[in-house]
Design an enzyme around this catalytic site. Sequence first.
Site, PDB file in Angstrom:
ATOM      1  N   GLY A  12      -7.532  -1.678  -0.418  1.00 33.55           N
ATOM      2  CA  GLY A  12      -8.337  -1.922  -1.377  1.00 33.55           C
ATOM      3  C   GLY A  12      -9.450  -2.816  -0.566  1.00 33.55           C
ATOM      4  N   LEU A  14     -10.152  -5.961  -0.263  1.00 33.41           N
ATOM      5  CA  LEU A  14      -9.517  -7.092   0.749  1.00 33.41           C
ATOM      6  C   LEU A  14      -8.595  -6.412   1.641  1.00 33.41           C
ATOM      7  CD1 LEU A  14     -10.077 -10.236   0.639  1.00 33.41           C
ATOM      8  CD2 LEU A  14      -7.785 -10.107  -0.325  1.00 33.41           C
ATOM      9  N   ASP A  35      -0.256   1.661   0.722  1.00 40.71           N
ATOM     10  CA  ASP A  35      -0.868   1.886  -0.246  1.00 40.71           C
ATOM     11  C   ASP A  35      -0.275   3.223  -1.113  1.00 40.71           C
ATOM     12  OD1 ASP A  35      -2.992   1.579  -2.368  1.00 40.71           O
ATOM     13  OD2 ASP A  35      -3.942   0.311  -1.234  1.00 40.71           O
ATOM     14  N   TYR A 140      -5.661  -9.052 -16.727  1.00 40.87           N
ATOM     15  CA  TYR A 140      -5.734  -9.298 -15.476  1.00 40.87           C
ATOM     16  C   TYR A 140      -5.501 -10.773 -15.233  1.00 40.87           C
ATOM     17  CZ  TYR A 140      -7.677 -10.295 -10.626  1.00 40.87           C
ATOM     18  OH  TYR A 140      -7.980 -10.602  -9.387  1.00 40.87           O
ATOM     19  N   LYS A 144      -2.201 -12.746 -13.859  1.00 39.24           N
ATOM     20  CA  LYS A 144      -2.222 -13.713 -12.566  1.00 39.24           C
ATOM     21  C   LYS A 144      -1.797 -15.010 -12.702  1.00 39.24           C
ATOM     22  CE  LYS A 144      -4.027 -11.032  -9.181  1.00 39.24           C
ATOM     23  NZ  LYS A 144      -3.077 -10.726  -8.180  1.00 39.24           N
TER      24      LYS A 144
HETATM   25  N1  SER Z   1     -12.994 -10.165  -8.539  1.00 40.20           N
HETATM   26  C1  SER Z   1     -12.037 -10.218  -9.656  1.00 40.20           C
HETATM   27  C2  SER Z   1     -12.489  -9.645 -10.839  1.00 40.20           C
HETATM   28  O1  SER Z   1     -13.495  -9.571 -10.734  1.00 40.20           O
HETATM   29  C3  SER Z   1     -11.682 -11.783  -9.819  1.00 40.20           C
HETATM   30  O2  SER Z   1     -10.430 -11.980  -9.273  1.00 40.20           O
HETATM   31  O3  SER Z   1     -11.783  -8.964 -11.377  1.00 40.20           O
END
Ligand code: SER
Length: 324
Positions: A12, A14, A35, A140, A144
């Site tokens: 990914g 990061l 991955d 999302y 989290k």
């Molecule tokens: N960069 C991410 C997003 O835009 C935020 O954690 O979903």
Amino acid sequence: METVVLVIGANGQLGSVLTKALQKKFGLERVIASDLKSINAFHGIFEVIDATNESKIEEIVTRYKVTQIYHLAAILSAKGEETPLKTWDINMKTLFNVLEVSRKNNIDKVFFPSSIAVFGEGAQAINTPNDAYLDPATVYGISKAAGENWAQYYFLRYGLDVRSLRYPGVIGFQSLPGGGTTDYAVDIYHKAVCEEEFDCFLDKNTTLPMIFMDDVIRATISLMDAPKNDITIRTSYNIAGTSFSPAEIVHEIRKLYPGFKVKYNPDFRQEIAARWPKSIDDSAATKDWGWKPKFDLERITVTMIQKLQEKYKTGSKNLEALLF
Ligand code: SER
């Protein structure tokens, strides 16, 4: 015991950069990148892991005697809205698998990234405090926010040393983001360097918290290196880099590309961004483990443009070919 790190989600945006930083820190033989698919020309140990499969994670943890797990795999904010229940299932299932494998195999430390997406309209938008009310409006963000609480649960109930950061939008030249609301702030630099017009999916005055890749890697490693007793927040730490709007990034880019053209066509991602903080109070991270960002918008822009110019010098516009 020797540190052996497993990175889940190593392909990914990061993960690809963090894997390299961890390889540099611990050595090529002590970092297991993983991955869903293996990528060509990867340097080091790579294992295909579908993190929805707990026994596969456990097999790799046992085989390599893994002591730390960085769980970076997730479906991000914008992409997640296409299939809300599937996003919830994947984001939560993979986290539970990592937490369970870690608990059962006495893993020393786990890293779980959270996000500014945990915040919603109920949080103060400027200098959002670490303990602000969490009312995320994306699946999302909900995953989290729940994940942070599960991280804390595993710490309190089982003593598992799970550590977490709420990442702002991440900007880097090494890799491409996918499926996020903050992705525009990477794409825009590619368009500028390719001298193409940029079509912005956010309104020009939408300010969001952002962070440069170097800062985010440093923050992650500093958090993971901090003495256990210094970690006072077991849900997730706010971290700030800088904050800016599309209009401000365009202004900076035009200092280097005066003719850079932008069109604004806000779409559903504008609604997501509108509920997120504009800036973040990261004083707890500063106090507990010395966090301080180094990159402001001007420095990000100069660095992104210089590095992307170097990459594009090959003449190829195939971005995949430009990675690494
Ligand atoms: N960069 C991410 C997003 O835009 C935020 O954690 O979903």
